[in-house]
Design an enzyme around this catalytic site. Sequence first.
Site, PDB file in Angstrom:
ATOM      1  CB  CYS A 191      45.500  40.957  39.696  1.00 24.46           C
ATOM      2  SG  CYS A 191      45.113  42.684  39.346  1.00 24.46           S
ATOM      3  CB  SER A 192      42.125  39.489  36.299  1.00 23.73           C
ATOM      4  OG  SER A 192      42.125  38.140  36.708  1.00 23.73           O
TER       5      SER A 192
END
Length: 295
Positions: A183-184
């Site tokens: 994800c981030s």
Amino acid sequence: MVDRQIASERIGDARNARPEPAGTILVGRSLGLRGAVNARDLGGYRTAGGGVLRAGVVLRSDGLNRVTAEDLDPLGALGLRAVVDLRSADEVREAGPDILPGGVTAHHLPLLATDFDIHATLRGALAERSPDKQRTLLGDGRAAAMMTGLYRWFVTDREARETFAALLRLLAAPDGVPLLFHCSAGKDRTGWAAALLLTALGVDRETVLADYLLTNERVAAVVELVLADFAGRGLMREPELLLPVFRAERDYLDAAFAEVASGWGDFAAFWREGLGLDDRVLAGLRANLLDGDGS
């Protein structure tokens, strides 16, 4: 986030809960990427059935949009067949798409919790520049409560469950690995995805937790720099208000597992009814990811 290699690769207490034979390499091997400091191998974890996750077949990471030119060779050497990006469309648009070696199939499986949009909350907190408003938004346990709510949403939201199930199916597919998912920050969506995978394969809960908390060590230097930057630029008077958002906490993962128990009774029922997965997917995961008897 600031692009910086974390100096120490010491894994500390993030060992398998079950003692390893002398000379065994510790689990949680960093991929050594300058632009993705939380990128690591899930290989080495032991299962209750006696299996061991193979090294180099399933990897977890923070976003690959910041990888450097020097990172592309080690990324390419992994022989990845696929990368799964769990970031929302807004995150990809603002931060940029993954930078990948040639020949890797990219899958975008966006996960966005409208009521617990951490990305929007951070953006709003920094835009305000009002210490009082930032404390109203994040202080007195509100940031931690938002994180706990996010982890509960991972379990209670049907579309979120379908997204995590889609990732697990990709991992179980013939010729589906090596696969990297991210994800981030490689902490929340990635953390729960890793917890689901390890639990399904029979890795004990304390080891699942140790893998989850390893994020804190890997990103500690980056978080320190980011908070100092926010303070230095006058964006926040109390940047430490963001620590519950930046850190992995046991309470967050416990909240997700509590929702599993509350809604389905046990993980096996959640696997079948909550995620809609069957024994064929589990068999595929074992075949792709485990050495030894992983049943």
